[in-house]
Every structure is written in structure tokens, then in C-alpha cells.
Design a protein around this motif. Structure first.
Motif, PDB file in Angstrom:
ATOM      1  N   THR A 125      -5.403   5.965  -1.524  1.00 24.82           N
ATOM      2  CA  THR A 125      -4.022   4.708  -1.166  1.00 24.82           C
ATOM      3  C   THR A 125      -3.592   4.271  -2.871  1.00 24.82           C
ATOM      4  O   THR A 125      -4.709   4.328  -3.786  1.00 24.82           O
ATOM      5  CB  THR A 125      -4.388   4.076  -0.652  1.00 24.82           C
ATOM      6  OG1 THR A 125      -5.150   2.826  -0.359  1.00 24.82           O
ATOM      7  CG2 THR A 125      -4.569   4.462   1.074  1.00 24.82           C
ATOM      8  N   SER A 139      -0.294  -2.851   5.707  1.00 28.03           N
ATOM      9  CA  SER A 139      -0.920  -1.326   5.499  1.00 28.03           C
ATOM     10  C   SER A 139      -1.169   0.122   6.965  1.00 28.03           C
ATOM     11  O   SER A 139      -0.157  -0.921   7.391  1.00 28.03           O
ATOM     12  CB  SER A 139      -2.277  -1.607   5.780  1.00 28.03           C
ATOM     13  OG  SER A 139      -2.511  -1.747   7.004  1.00 28.03           O
ATOM     14  N   GLY A 184     -12.797   5.356   6.598  1.00 26.97           N
ATOM     15  CA  GLY A 184     -11.653   4.486   6.836  1.00 26.97           C
ATOM     16  C   GLY A 184     -11.098   4.840   5.532  1.00 26.97           C
ATOM     17  O   GLY A 184     -10.378   5.822   5.082  1.00 26.97           O
ATOM     18  N   SER A 185     -11.441   3.741   4.446  1.00 31.03           N
ATOM     19  CA  SER A 185     -10.884   3.703   3.108  1.00 31.03           C
ATOM     20  C   SER A 185     -10.795   4.879   2.764  1.00 31.03           C
ATOM     21  O   SER A 185     -10.481   5.228   1.491  1.00 31.03           O
ATOM     22  CB  SER A 185     -10.938   2.485   2.325  1.00 31.03           C
ATOM     23  OG  SER A 185     -12.198   2.492   2.733  1.00 31.03           O
ATOM     24  N   GLU A 186     -12.039   5.036   2.582  1.00 38.03           N
ATOM     25  CA  GLU A 186     -12.345   6.433   1.804  1.00 38.03           C
ATOM     26  C   GLU A 186     -12.013   7.885   1.948  1.00 38.03           C
ATOM     27  O   GLU A 186     -12.040   8.364   1.343  1.00 38.03           O
ATOM     28  CB  GLU A 186     -14.575   6.822   2.225  1.00 38.03           C
ATOM     29  CG  GLU A 186     -15.066   7.216   3.453  1.00 38.03           C
ATOM     30  CD  GLU A 186     -15.101   6.526   4.613  1.00 38.03           C
ATOM     31  OE1 GLU A 186     -14.880   5.386   4.693  1.00 38.03           O
ATOM     32  OE2 GLU A 186     -15.021   6.938   5.207  1.00 38.03           O
ATOM     33  N   ALA A 246      -6.902   6.070   9.921  1.00 37.17           N
ATOM     34  CA  ALA A 246      -6.684   6.525   9.200  1.00 37.17           C
ATOM     35  C   ALA A 246      -7.067   8.038   9.159  1.00 37.17           C
ATOM     36  O   ALA A 246      -6.388   9.082   8.891  1.00 37.17           O
ATOM     37  CB  ALA A 246      -7.607   6.373   7.517  1.00 37.17           C
ATOM     38  N   GLU A 285      -2.085   0.481  -3.999  1.00 37.47           N
ATOM     39  CA  GLU A 285      -2.037  -1.344  -3.548  1.00 37.47           C
ATOM     40  C   GLU A 285      -1.270  -1.225  -4.816  1.00 37.47           C
ATOM     41  O   GLU A 285      -1.174  -1.495  -5.593  1.00 37.47           O
ATOM     42  CB  GLU A 285      -3.377  -2.123  -3.777  1.00 37.47           C
ATOM     43  CG  GLU A 285      -4.142  -1.548  -2.469  1.00 37.47           C
ATOM     44  CD  GLU A 285      -5.189  -2.673  -2.283  1.00 37.47           C
ATOM     45  OE1 GLU A 285      -5.797  -3.815  -2.903  1.00 37.47           O
ATOM     46  OE2 GLU A 285      -6.665  -1.927  -1.272  1.00 37.47           O
ATOM     47  N   GLU A 294       0.082  -1.205   0.205  1.00 39.87           N
ATOM     48  CA  GLU A 294       0.327   0.011  -0.163  1.00 39.87           C
ATOM     49  C   GLU A 294       0.893   1.115  -0.167  1.00 39.87           C
ATOM     50  O   GLU A 294       1.841   1.323   1.085  1.00 39.87           O
ATOM     51  CB  GLU A 294      -0.881  -0.594   1.508  1.00 39.87           C
ATOM     52  CG  GLU A 294      -1.465   1.159   1.369  1.00 39.87           C
ATOM     53  CD  GLU A 294      -2.329   1.109   3.525  1.00 39.87           C
ATOM     54  OE1 GLU A 294      -3.537   0.703   2.898  1.00 39.87           O
ATOM     55  OE2 GLU A 294      -1.847   1.309   3.797  1.00 39.87           O
TER      56      GLU A 294
END
Ligand code: NIG
Ligand code: FE
Length: 414
Positions: free
Chosen positions: A35, A390, A29-31, A353, A37, A15
Motif C-alpha cells: 500500500t 482505508s 494485516g498490513s504486512e 486485507a 499512504e 491509501e
């Protein structure tokens, strides 16, 4: 090669975190994060030339053409941490105060007995500039190993013009050749020297220390401990305005031990940041947002004091760009931005995050360094390589150093 020599290629990372996604804060989080991968970063002349999927980056920037190729298989790449609030230049040992606090003595009681800051002041006045510089260098080495590439350092353990200048001069010496970027702050208004009247001391800070610090030309910011029993809002305002008149940008230690109005003062004087905020209210936080003042939380201090934590949820709800710092000092002996992020998550309800953004991009805003804290193309290549797949592992592995390597302006430095 576009623009110059291919300095470094970091490839095959699980990542790469570029930074927060535009408009996504305070998403969880991811939103929240931009990032990639299976990703790579190419560095040309100290700046990020490309970031993206490994195969795409390597097509344009083959690893074999780089001066340094780093295989980051199984690892994550994050922006180098920015620590926007430390008191890292000092002398002496206050570990016995840690024990006294565990037995129930308060921070204020220790200070009132001539301990705390005043004890460090005695040690600093006795120390040579060389000793202070050596101490600071050792702290910066440790911070770098933990992934920090930019650090703010305050004076404030001298409390007279000569000793404050000695501290700043030690900072200047170390900053000149240490790989960590150092941002110096003058903080003569950190405590009132023993036996002195507060207003008289504020006169000294305003009339003697600030002009001398400005003439010396090392400090960029002027900070004040606006606190019950230390400097009132009006005394703090005098200090910050005098600093501003001499080209030093305001910062404020606000509402750490009590609520007296330091946050509003920070908004009033257009400080770059207001720090601590353990007792700030929603109204205070809204005032900071309106005035574009960055709130800096220092959870290590709350941890060390066994105190309550700043209300990060309230700051997030207000949309404030929360930043986090170590506050490294003899009362909060942690140089780890990773640990600060663990506390953000476990004690303040932030996501990994959010904590990462607080420790990088927002921390850079708290030092007015807009190109730091993100891994965009064109940004300085300050990167921490996390020895896990991560960024979540940074706060998850608390009490450990998850940082395996550090790059500063594209060069491997740890
Ligand atoms: O930010 N609050 C004032 N200054 C430091 C503590 C300094 C010390 O105790 O030596 C702080 O927590
Ligand atoms: Fe502090």
C-alpha cells in the motif's frame, strides 16, 4: 508524456492498495498488502502509468494535464472487485422461497418440489432474450456501483440447447457494450430438468448442448453442479471432459450441500476453480493447492441458507489462494462484493486485507485474468474509490455501499 495521453490522475488518497505483497499470503494485516499512504495513481491510455506517493506521481504526471483529475482526499483506492462466480442472467422472482426457507424448508426440498432452479428455468424459457439481457444489464449496473469491474456469468437456467444458447446470447449482447468485463460460462449441467433421467440429460448436455455452445462461441468455461442428488462425480467428469474437448475450461460447484468428491474432481480435471467447498476436507484443499485450482468461497450462499460456512482457516493454513464471489442468483440475491468481504471477515475469520485479496487478485486468478485485481504499473486501471480512509472500511461498513466512484480502464464509470 510516456506512451500516450494522460487520461486520469487520482490524487491525495489516504491509501492506495496495489495488491498483496509478493510471498506474503496468507499474512494477516498490513504486512500482507502493498500500500501507499497519501498516494496517487496516474493512468495513461487506460493503463496504470504510476502509483505511489502523491507528490512523486504528480511531479511526473501533473493533475492539471489529465483529462480527468479526481481528488481522493480522505478516501482509499483499491483494485476494482472481480466477482468470479455469478448466475446473474435469469428471470422471475423467488422471494417467496426465501420466506419458505426461513420457516425451515430446505433448499433440496424446494428443488424436489419443482421450485428453486427448476422454477427459474420455467421463467427463463418463457422470457425473451431481450428481457434476459435487460435483467442482466440492471444487475451489472448495480454490481458496478458496488465497485465490481469484472464479473463471471453462468448460463444454467435453460437446461436445453435452445434455452442455454438464448441465455449465453443475452450475455454476449450485454457484454458487448457494458463497461463491466463479463466472463461467460456454460452451465447446462446445473440441474436435471423435470421428468428427465439424469444420465439421459447428461447425454443431452454432452452431445447437444456443449457442441452447440462451443459453436456459438460465447462461453469460455464449463461448470457443473457436482452434488448429491444432482450430478455425481462421474457424470460431472463426463460433462467437464466434453467441455474441455470443445475448448471450454472446467469449473466445478463442489461440496456445497454434501461431500461427494467434487473437489478432487476439480483437481483431476485441472479446473480453474472449485467453488462453494462448504464440506471439503483438508485433503481436498491440499489437492487443490497441488493442482493449482483456485478455491472460491461463496459466503453469501451460506448466509442466505443459514448454513455453515466454508472452512477458510483451513484453506489459509494450506496456503491456498482463496477467492471470494457473490454467487449472485435467485437463491442468493446479493450483488455486493463488499458484503461478501464482510462475511469473509465476520463469519470465516479472514482479515479485511485477506478478504480484499480474495475479492480482487485471487478472484482474477479464478478467472485466469492475471492482469486484473491489482494496481501495478501496466495493469488495466480498474479501480474502486472507497469513501473512507482505508480498505478496512469495505467489510467494516457492512450493508452499505462504501464505493464512491469507479474507474474502468481509467475512465470514470460510476
Ligand atoms: O451456486 N448450487 C447451484 N447453483 C446456485 C444456486 C442456483 C439457484 O438456486 O438458482 C449456487 O448456489
Ligand atoms: Fe453457483
Amino acid at each position: 508524456m510516456p506512451g500516450g495521453e494522460l487520461q486520469t490522475v487520482v490524487h491525495d488518497a489516504s491509501e492506495v492498495v496495489v495488491g498483496k505483497r509478493d510471498g506474503a499470503w496468507p499474512g494477516e494485516g498490513s504486512e500482507l498488502l502493498e500500500t501507499y499512504e497519501d498516494a496517487a495513481v496516474a493512468v495513461v491510455d487506460g493503463e496504470i502509468a504510476a502509483v505511489g506517493p502523491t507528490d512523486e506521481v504528480l511531479r511526473e504526471y501533473p493533475a492539471e494535464n489529465a483529462e480527468e483529475a479526481y481528488d481522493a482526499t480522505g478516501q482509499a483506492v483499491v483494485p476494482g472487485f472481480v466477482d468470479p462466480h455469478t448466475h446473474a442472467v435469469f428471470a422471475g422472482d423467488r422471494s417467496d422461497e426465501f420466506e419458505a426457507k426461513l420457516k425451515g424448508k430446505t433448499y433440496q426440498e424446494i428443488l424436489a418440489d419443482g421450485g428453486g432452479i427448476l422454477r427459474t428455468v420455467r421463467a427463463v424459457r418463457e422470457a425473451t432474450e431481450r428481457e434476459l439481457a435487460a435483467n442482466l444489464r440492471e444487475h451489472l449496473d448495480a454490481m458496478l456501483a458496488y465497485g465490481t469491474t469484472t464479473v463471471e456469468v453462468k448460463s444454467g437456467y435453460g437446461l436445453d440447447a435452445e434455452s442455454e444458447l438464448k441465455l449465453l446470447s443475452a450475455v454476449e449482447t450485454v457484454a458487448a457494450d457494458h463497461v463491466v468485463d463479463v466472463v461467460p460460462t456454460f452451465m447446462g449441467a446445473h440441474a436435471v430438468p423435470e421428468g428427465q433421467d439424469t444420465d439421459d440429460y447428461v447425454d443431452d448436455v454432452v452431445d447437444e448442448q456443449i457442441p452447440a455452445a462451443a459453436e456459438q462461441g460465447v462461453a469460455e468455461y464449463c461448470d457443473v453442479f457436482c452434488e448429491e442428488g444432482v450430478f455425481s462425480v462421474e457424470q460431472s467428469r463426463r460433462v467437464l471432459e466434453a467441455g474441455r474437448d470443445h475448448g471450454l475450461t472446467p469449473k466445478v460447484h463442489a461440496e456445497e450441500l454434501a461431500h461427494i468428491g467434487g473437489t478432487k474432481l476439480a483437481a483431476d480435471v485441472a479446473a480453474t476453480s472449485a467453488d462453494h467447498l462448504l464440506h471439503s476436507t483438508r485433503e481436498d484443499v491440499d489437492a487443490l493447492v497441488d493442482a493449482d485450482v483456485v478455491p472460491v468461497v461463496l459466503p453469501g450462499t451460506a448466509f442466505g441458507l443459514g448454513a455453515e460456512y466454508a472452512d477458510a482457516a483451513e484453506m489459509l493454513d494450506a496456503g491456498a489462494p482463496v477467492a471470494v464471489a457473490t454467487d449472485f442468483n435467485p437463491n442468493c440475491h446479493s450483488r455486493s462484493m463488499g458484503f461478501a468481504q464482510s462475511l469473509c471477515c465476520v463469519e470465516m475469520g479472514m482479515t479485511p486485507a485477506q478478504a480484499l485479496v480474495a475479492a480482487t487478485e485471487h478472484a482474477a486468478m479464478a478467472l485466469d485474468r492475471p492482469t486484473k485485481g491489482r494496481l501495478d504499473e501496466g495493469a488495466p486501471a480498474d479501480m474502486a474509490i472507497v469513501d473512507a480512509p482505508s480498505h478496512v472500511h469495505v467489510p467494516y461498513q457492512f450493508g452499505e455501499n462504501v464505493v464512491d466512484a469507479v474507474f474502468k480502464d481509467g475512465a470514470r464509470v460510476a
